[in-house]
Design a protein around this motif. Structure first.
Motif: not given
Length: 98
Positions: A85, A87-88, A91
């Motif tokens: 993702t 988002g991953r 991060r």
């Protein structure tokens, strides 16, 4: 001398000569710990752990080159058939800034 099955499988995959070179190199190294009876103690991190580390370094390199998480996600899909993702990915990028 009987070899453990894992070493026989490795010899099948990389060749007996390559296994002998590896074995000789390990046996002659002062960096490889040994048991009291001289057996070599090999310590390798799990392969998937190494792959994750390489993936994360690649993600950070792409980010440093100005690629967005969405662009990085697309590159991972195209080159590695890997789906993360955005988002991953963000991060992972931010881990280097902490």
């Amino acid at each position: 001398m009987k070899m453990p099955p894992v070493w026989l499988r490795i010899a099948e995959k990389i060749g007996v000569d390559a296994l002998m070179v590896l074995w000789r190199e390990l046996d002659g190294s002062d960096d490889v710990p040994r048991t009291d009876n001289g057996m070599l103690l090999l310590r390798l991190r799990p392969f998937d752990s190494w792959q994750r580390q390489m993936r994360n370094q690649h993600i950070k390199m792409l980010a440093a080159a100005g690629r967005s998480p969405a662009q990085i996600r697309q590159a991972l899909m195209e080159h590695y058939k890997l789906s993360l993702t955005t988002g991953r990915i963000a991060r992972i990028i931010n881990e280097s800034h902490e």
